[in-house]
Design a protein around this motif. Sequence first.
Motif, PDB file in Angstrom:
ATOM      1  N   LYS A 247       0.840  -1.190   0.000  1.00 62.92           N
ATOM      2  CA  LYS A 247       0.000   0.000   0.000  1.00 62.92           C
ATOM      3  C   LYS A 247       0.877   1.242   0.000  1.00 62.92           C
ATOM      4  N   SER A 424      -6.806  11.935  -7.820  1.00 60.55           N
ATOM      5  CA  SER A 424      -5.566  11.149  -7.602  1.00 60.55           C
ATOM      6  C   SER A 424      -5.128  10.431  -8.868  1.00 60.55           C
ATOM      7  N   GLY A 425      -5.414  10.980 -10.021  1.00 62.57           N
ATOM      8  CA  GLY A 425      -4.992  10.338 -11.267  1.00 62.57           C
ATOM      9  C   GLY A 425      -6.032   9.383 -11.844  1.00 62.57           C
ATOM     10  N   TYR A 426      -7.106   9.119 -11.126  1.00 60.74           N
ATOM     11  CA  TYR A 426      -8.171   8.259 -11.654  1.00 60.74           C
ATOM     12  C   TYR A 426      -9.177   9.112 -12.432  1.00 60.74           C
ATOM     13  N   ARG A 456      -5.491  15.131  -3.138  1.00 59.62           N
ATOM     14  CA  ARG A 456      -5.903  14.382  -4.328  1.00 59.62           C
ATOM     15  C   ARG A 456      -6.233  15.267  -5.523  1.00 59.62           C
ATOM     16  N   LYS A 485     -18.717   1.794  -3.536  1.00 61.88           N
ATOM     17  CA  LYS A 485     -17.491   1.006  -3.762  1.00 61.88           C
ATOM     18  C   LYS A 485     -17.841  -0.360  -4.341  1.00 61.88           C
ATOM     19  N   TYR A 493     -15.701   5.952  -5.242  1.00 63.95           N
ATOM     20  CA  TYR A 493     -16.713   6.342  -4.262  1.00 63.95           C
ATOM     21  C   TYR A 493     -16.623   7.822  -3.881  1.00 63.95           C
ATOM     22  N   ARG A 495     -15.823  10.642  -1.759  1.00 62.98           N
ATOM     23  CA  ARG A 495     -15.084  10.842  -0.507  1.00 62.98           C
ATOM     24  C   ARG A 495     -15.763  11.910   0.341  1.00 62.98           C
TER      25      ARG A 495
HETATM   26  C1  LIG Z   1      -3.319   7.161 -18.739  1.00 57.14           C
HETATM   27  C2  LIG Z   1      -3.653   7.031 -17.253  1.00 57.14           C
HETATM   28  O1  LIG Z   1      -3.402   7.938 -16.567  1.00 57.14           O
HETATM   29  S1  LIG Z   1      -4.352   5.619 -16.621  1.00 57.14           S
HETATM   30  C3  LIG Z   1      -4.872   5.910 -14.925  1.00 57.14           C
HETATM   31  C4  LIG Z   1      -3.731   6.024 -13.975  1.00 57.14           C
HETATM   32  N1  LIG Z   1      -4.189   6.312 -12.646  1.00 57.14           N
HETATM   33  C5  LIG Z   1      -3.612   5.778 -11.598  1.00 57.14           C
HETATM   34  O2  LIG Z   1      -2.693   4.997 -11.739  1.00 57.14           O
HETATM   35  C6  LIG Z   1      -4.122   6.182 -10.228  1.00 57.14           C
HETATM   36  C7  LIG Z   1      -3.029   6.738  -9.390  1.00 57.14           C
HETATM   37  N2  LIG Z   1      -3.428   6.875  -8.001  1.00 57.14           N
HETATM   38  C8  LIG Z   1      -3.116   5.976  -7.048  1.00 57.14           C
HETATM   39  O3  LIG Z   1      -2.473   4.984  -7.334  1.00 57.14           O
HETATM   40  C9  LIG Z   1      -3.623   6.211  -5.634  1.00 57.14           C
HETATM   41  O4  LIG Z   1      -4.685   7.122  -5.665  1.00 57.14           O
HETATM   42  C10 LIG Z   1      -2.549   6.737  -4.651  1.00 57.14           C
HETATM   43  C11 LIG Z   1      -1.365   5.751  -4.572  1.00 57.14           C
HETATM   44  C12 LIG Z   1      -2.046   8.094  -5.117  1.00 57.14           C
HETATM   45  C13 LIG Z   1      -3.179   6.860  -3.269  1.00 57.14           C
HETATM   46  O5  LIG Z   1      -3.638   5.591  -2.879  1.00 57.14           O
HETATM   47  P1  LIG Z   1      -4.686   5.302  -1.719  1.00 57.14           P
HETATM   48  O6  LIG Z   1      -5.139   6.545  -1.054  1.00 57.14           O
HETATM   49  O7  LIG Z   1      -4.070   4.261  -0.853  1.00 57.14           O
HETATM   50  O8  LIG Z   1      -5.921   4.590  -2.433  1.00 57.14           O
HETATM   51  P2  LIG Z   1      -6.674   4.966  -3.788  1.00 57.14           P
HETATM   52  O9  LIG Z   1      -6.642   6.411  -4.108  1.00 57.14           O
HETATM   53  O10 LIG Z   1      -6.187   4.024  -4.827  1.00 57.14           O
HETATM   54  O11 LIG Z   1      -8.180   4.649  -3.416  1.00 57.14           O
HETATM   55  C14 LIG Z   1      -8.775   3.440  -3.655  1.00 57.14           C
HETATM   56  C15 LIG Z   1      -9.732   3.085  -2.546  1.00 57.14           C
HETATM   57  O12 LIG Z   1     -10.131   1.762  -2.786  1.00 57.14           O
HETATM   58  C16 LIG Z   1      -9.681   0.884  -1.760  1.00 57.14           C
HETATM   59  N3  LIG Z   1      -9.223  -0.328  -2.425  1.00 57.14           N
HETATM   60  C17 LIG Z   1      -8.126  -0.487  -3.176  1.00 57.14           C
HETATM   61  N4  LIG Z   1      -8.071  -1.737  -3.647  1.00 57.14           N
HETATM   62  C18 LIG Z   1      -9.154  -2.375  -3.192  1.00 57.14           C
HETATM   63  C19 LIG Z   1      -9.641  -3.686  -3.350  1.00 57.14           C
HETATM   64  N5  LIG Z   1      -8.999  -4.580  -4.099  1.00 57.14           N
HETATM   65  N6  LIG Z   1     -10.792  -4.001  -2.737  1.00 57.14           N
HETATM   66  C20 LIG Z   1     -11.436  -3.093  -1.982  1.00 57.14           C
HETATM   67  N7  LIG Z   1     -11.029  -1.837  -1.787  1.00 57.14           N
HETATM   68  C21 LIG Z   1      -9.896  -1.479  -2.396  1.00 57.14           C
HETATM   69  C22 LIG Z   1      -8.607   1.644  -1.042  1.00 57.14           C
HETATM   70  O13 LIG Z   1      -8.502   1.210   0.288  1.00 57.14           O
HETATM   71  C23 LIG Z   1      -9.115   3.072  -1.170  1.00 57.14           C
HETATM   72  O14 LIG Z   1     -10.178   3.318  -0.278  1.00 57.14           O
HETATM   73  P3  LIG Z   1     -10.013   4.239   1.038  1.00 57.14           P
HETATM   74  O15 LIG Z   1      -9.469   5.544   0.589  1.00 57.14           O
HETATM   75  O16 LIG Z   1     -11.394   4.328   1.552  1.00 57.14           O
HETATM   76  O17 LIG Z   1      -9.063   3.494   1.903  1.00 57.14           O
END
Ligand SMILES: CC(=O)SCCNC(=O)CCNC(=O)[C@H](O)C(C)(C)COP(=O)(O)OP(=O)(O)OC[C@H]1O[C@@H](n2cnc3c(N)ncnc32)[C@H](O)[C@@H]1OP(=O)(O)O
Length: 524
Positions: A247, A424-426, A456, A485, A493, A495
């Motif tokens: 993580k 956050s890039g999503y 974010r 979610k 979801y 926030r």
């Molecule tokens: C061309 C392009 O750009 S393609 C798209 C590229 N985009 C990306 O790669 C996204 C980049 N962003 C990230 O990786 C993340 O937002 C980070 C690393 C910056 C921050 O990570 P985090 O804050 O830990 O989680 P993230 O933003 O991924 O949120 C996902 C949520 O789903 C949850 N989650 C993740 N995986 C799972 C799973 N398999 N099952 C259930 N829940 C999950 C996480 O716990 C989080 O929920 P929470 O905030 O309530 O804890």
Amino acid sequence: MQREELIAPERYNVVSEIENYAKQKGRKALLWLNEQGEQKEVTYDQLMKNANKIGNAFLAQGLKQGDKVLVMIPRIIEAYQVYLAALKIGLVVIPSSEMLRTKDLQYRISHGEVSGVISYYPYTDQFLSVNEYDRLITFSVGGSKEGWMDLDALMDDYSEELPLADTSREDMAFLSYTSGTTGNPKGVVHSHGWGYAHLKTAADKWLAIQDGDTVWATAGPGWQKWIWSPFLSVLGKGAQGLVYQGKFNPKRYLTLMDAHDVNVLCCTPTEYRLMAKVDNLSEYKLEGLHSAVSAGEPLNREVIDTFKNHFNVTVRDGYGQTENTLLVGIMKDMEVRPGSMGRPTPGNQVEIIDEMGTPVGPGEVGDIAVHLDTPALFKEYYKDSERTKMSRRGNYYITGDQAKKDEDGYFWFEGRSDDIIISSGYTIGPFEVEDALVKHESVQECAVVASPDEVRGTVVKAYVVLQSGFEGDNGLVEELQSYVKELTAPYKYPRKIEFIQELPKTTSGKIRRVELRQKENVTK
Ligand SMILES: CC(=O)SCCNC(=O)CCNC(=O)[C@H](O)C(C)(C)COP(=O)(O)OP(=O)(O)OC[C@H]1O[C@@H](n2cnc3c(N)ncnc32)[C@H](O)[C@@H]1OP(=O)(O)O
């Protein structure tokens, strides 16, 4: 660089780039680590031998050139091997994040006419209720699962020699789904030739990977960003990729960078922002770091300054989408103008255009658009000529983002021209979140908009009008969040949730989103 330099030879398979490095015995390809401190290494030679065995296993089980496979594997070495195997025999890969739920998987499998699924073993249950489950050729990775072929065991029955499929540069290599504002996800078609153009654009001048570098690109498999950086750019340049299965934690990231002497870092602004906030940053040295890039959403000045002051490295922005490649960015040798996205990347024809499709002058806001002649632009939205047509204006593809440029051609981001939320890039379509929320018994109606967030960039915010008899307390907020979610995907979801008595509407009853955005201080 000229456009012609981005065009691959007519017969081309992107795996040929990686095979070149496999000829050098002992050249390090990947260093994998997890939260528990376990560690594994693989050389290019081993990586390709494993990919060859897997490719032979795929062929023996009936998959053939042109078939599509959905791959859902986390940050482990097997993800790289499976992608290489599939591409090498000419299969088309549909990348899928482990966060996708049955609805999204069902759509990709039906719409993408998927023949096979390769899934990390703990995720296989997500597929059991998919309609076409019985006709799929299914492989589990990392462990066995009833009804699935165990790929780790199976591959050892096959040869480590495998010829490269004779693919054309126009042949589809990836079918990457991305959220639209409304409707189903769009299937973005990328060819082997796209891979070539992307490598030439992003790996040399932006990531600035040098011979012998260790590169940490943090995106996870399942996203186009993973194909861009950790997969194609790292392996296509013969670098050693750091793969961390754990993580996100800013201190841990900094510690790992020091421990493994990372030379090139590629992550999202959210990750940079959280690292910049760590106390005692001077405890970390990052001595080997010579290149740091950021993509996914605009980067703020304070973070650039913090990294410069502490680590003497300038974090450089880059902009692109699932549909293309790095379109605009700050290349390694370029002057940084904090707040600017940079300039169009060499060889890619990127303009800011007006409603008529004409490039605008400096200072004028317009749509960021890519000329259709650009080799790294996607071919089409799969089986969706209507949305392909809608994404074009004259000779340009319209990105949906707006900007203006200065006298020196630097682009300055203005915002989206549609309702898409980047958090956050999503990329998140607000209507999908609304559709999920209104299915909950407590919700009468709702509207979802972007809300500014220090870490974010923006987050998904839902304004919710409750059915009578329900109380808008913290318990309900959490329940609605878990509900979304489960129904969509965990990263989509809301926030933030605010309960209100009624939504602002026009006299004809349409929700005035603009008013809600103004409340959030988000202008378009
Ligand atoms: C061309 C392009 O750009 S393609 C798209 C590229 N985009 C990306 O790669 C996204 C980049 N962003 C990230 O990786 C993340 O937002 C980070 C690393 C910056 C921050 O990570 P985090 O804050 O830990 O989680 P993230 O933003 O991924 O949120 C996902 C949520 O789903 C949850 N989650 C993740 N995986 C799972 C799973 N398999 N099952 C259930 N829940 C999950 C996480 O716990 C989080 O929920 P929470 O905030 O309530 O804890």
